[in-house]
Write a protein that holds these residues in place. Sequence first.
Motif, short mmCIF file in Angstrom:
data_model
loop_
_atom_site.label_atom_id
_atom_site.label_comp_id
_atom_site.label_asym_id
_atom_site.label_seq_id
_atom_site.Cartn_x
_atom_site.Cartn_y
_atom_site.Cartn_z
N ALA A 149 77.42 40.06 48.44
CA ALA A 149 77.05 38.56 48.54
C ALA A 149 76.48 38.31 47.09
O ALA A 149 76.46 37.00 46.89
CB ALA A 149 75.49 38.99 49.54
N ALA B 295 73.19 39.13 54.50
CA ALA B 295 73.77 40.49 54.20
C ALA B 295 72.95 41.89 54.83
O ALA B 295 71.85 41.81 54.52
CB ALA B 295 73.98 40.79 52.77
N ILE C 123 73.59 33.69 52.08
CA ILE C 123 74.38 34.72 52.70
C ILE C 123 73.51 35.40 53.40
O ILE C 123 72.49 35.94 52.90
CB ILE C 123 75.39 35.37 51.77
CG1 ILE C 123 76.25 34.41 51.19
CG2 ILE C 123 76.06 36.38 52.31
CD1 ILE C 123 76.95 35.08 49.90
N LYS D 37 67.31 33.53 48.60
CA LYS D 37 68.92 33.83 48.29
C LYS D 37 69.18 33.41 46.92
O LYS D 37 70.14 32.61 46.69
CB LYS D 37 69.70 33.28 49.10
CG LYS D 37 69.24 33.31 50.58
CD LYS D 37 69.77 34.77 51.31
CE LYS D 37 69.45 35.11 52.55
NZ LYS D 37 69.92 34.27 53.76
N SER E 147 77.43 45.74 51.16
CA SER E 147 77.26 44.22 51.27
C SER E 147 76.56 43.63 50.40
O SER E 147 76.96 42.49 49.92
CB SER E 147 76.42 44.21 52.88
OG SER E 147 76.83 44.83 53.50
#
Lengths: 116, 556
Positions: free
Chosen positions: B430, B412, B410, B340, B426
């Motif tokens: 994010a 997603a 997050i 991420k 999405s």
Amino acid sequence: MSRRFTPKVVSANHLIEGDAVWLTEDDRWTRDIAQAELIEDEAVAQLRLLFAKSQPAVVVGPDLVDAVKGADGGPVPTHFREAFRTHGPTNYLHGKRAEGLTPRGKIPGNETLSNV
Amino acid sequence: MYKYNEFDEAFVRERVRQFRTQVERRIDGSLTEEEFRPLRLMNGLYLQLHAYMLRVAIPYGTLNPDQMRQLAMIAERWDRGYGHFTTRQNIQFNWPRLKDVPDILDALADVGMHAIQTSGNCVRNVTADHFAAAAADEIADPRPVAELLREWSTDHPEFQFLPRKFKIAITGSPNDRAVTRAHDIGLRMVRNEAGEPGFEVLVGGGLGRTPMLAQVIRDFLPKADLLPYIEAILGAYNLKGRRDNKYKARIKITVFENGLDAFKADVEERFARLRSQWTGADQEILAEIEAQFAPPAFRNAPVDAYEAFRAGNGVFRAWTDVNLHPHKVDGYAIVSISLKKHGATPGDATADQMRVMADLAERYGHGELRISHEQNVILPHVHKSDLPAVWAALREAELATANIGLVSDIIACPGMDYCALATARSIPIAQQIATRFEELKVEHEVGPLKIKISGCINACGHHHVGHIGILGLDRAGVENYQVTLGGDGTETAAIGEKMGPGFPAEEIVGAVERLVLGYLEVRRDAEETFLEAFRRLGPEPFKGFLYGTEETADAA
């Protein structure tokens, strides 16, 4: 009075590549929606869809999709989902844009791409 | 780790061979799409917006380095050089060509992997706690049971045409990291008062358009009763589940409409009939599987150098503060590798990154990797003295983001960028939230906060159990994002509460920012998490932040 018919293009996914393709006036499948046939008559649209469905070894899931005539005369999809199919994903330069094709229709947040 | 036996190997190869001829017949026109579709779905192959998508199972989230390297090879040879890890411990390849898929499946079989039952109305990939066999808080390793369930459910003749898909998750720890209450069946390994091992069995959970938390159907099921009991649940569901309406076909609706007591009575009656047919062969198989999950040879070494390095390097220290979890063995840590990086696509790893992680697992991690439902990769067994070297290698591969469990970690789903079912994107939401909080430099101050984003009502992004859940919808041809608050996927599970009207794409990041900064103002102290503050204060002040109607402390 019946509602006014929204023009259509016939769209599908290519059987092998799985990518978005559109039916042309001369019965080819194009990867560039600009070259697709914009169908303005409902009865013709149904006939063209039947023709598309007769090619199960070439395309998957042919369907009629709303479009309008763009400034250059070619079809432009009206819904953003269909615009995405002319564009490819927005997180990487993969798919249609990577193949040098020009996206058509409104991608939210990227209004400059609209060809209407 | 589990290695395929002759039967597994022969079964998976035979399935690839069958699928290869099915693909050939599809391409030469002998099979229509209508005929072919269920066959490809049985083998994890979807058709998405821009291409086919192949979903490969990573059973109970466990991979060895060779398997990870093979995923990298597949990504480079047949895809676009990356893979996407999902909330159900699968990996998805977004660009395979139909004619290449049988070769990809053969390459997976070469390393003991497959894509069987990753789609369709059958028992899907069985998921487990990603910290299994490493977590300090664990009662027992859930993976041998998950493997037993994989073998039992694969091609199970009675359960290939269930009313709808069926998802099982298992945890061996009281701290639920496997979201068991959001599964069709959730299993929690427990011990009874006599100290005997067994399961708390939960049934009827699920997210999607009708989110429900699973309820306890048996508070203690002896270990040896597991398969007949699961078979009784599936048998009851198979008959009672609704096939007239796809949206009412999941077991959560069956349990809800019949009532838990009536459903349980049916299950128990079936179980009583079935139990005697199980004469112990399953327990022998389980014992063989358990032997393959023997713990690695942990070593005993000083950790002084680690402590010294940590004291002297603030960036490393920040990473160790959030990306490490307590290991059951002294001197060891569980390392979470964040997929991420701020602004990157949640859950994506390039082939190069996969190889780096595989090498690190081999060199420093006793040859084990895990995939979490939160779309990160775990090295479950790393000795602390190796952490500086692991961290340095991760940094070079852009894998050392120190944000596990924070705002930018997050979940997603692929959303409208890839998925044919999606109603909105999405991934960019994010990316923008993560980038914004990186600019604000507040995420470490904010502390634990789970944001989960789904691009449609099917809730692959688990938004219902996000502390902040975001659901992307199509409102009159424009992307619109609805916010839920207070969701929780752990042992204190809760479905998030829907707030007011949704936000257009250009406003949702600002709305989340107001929410998080507002929380900082109202929390009791730095120890009170977002979720705790929400539970204490209720939704009103948070609604105020969200819609900009709450006066700030200064103005009041």
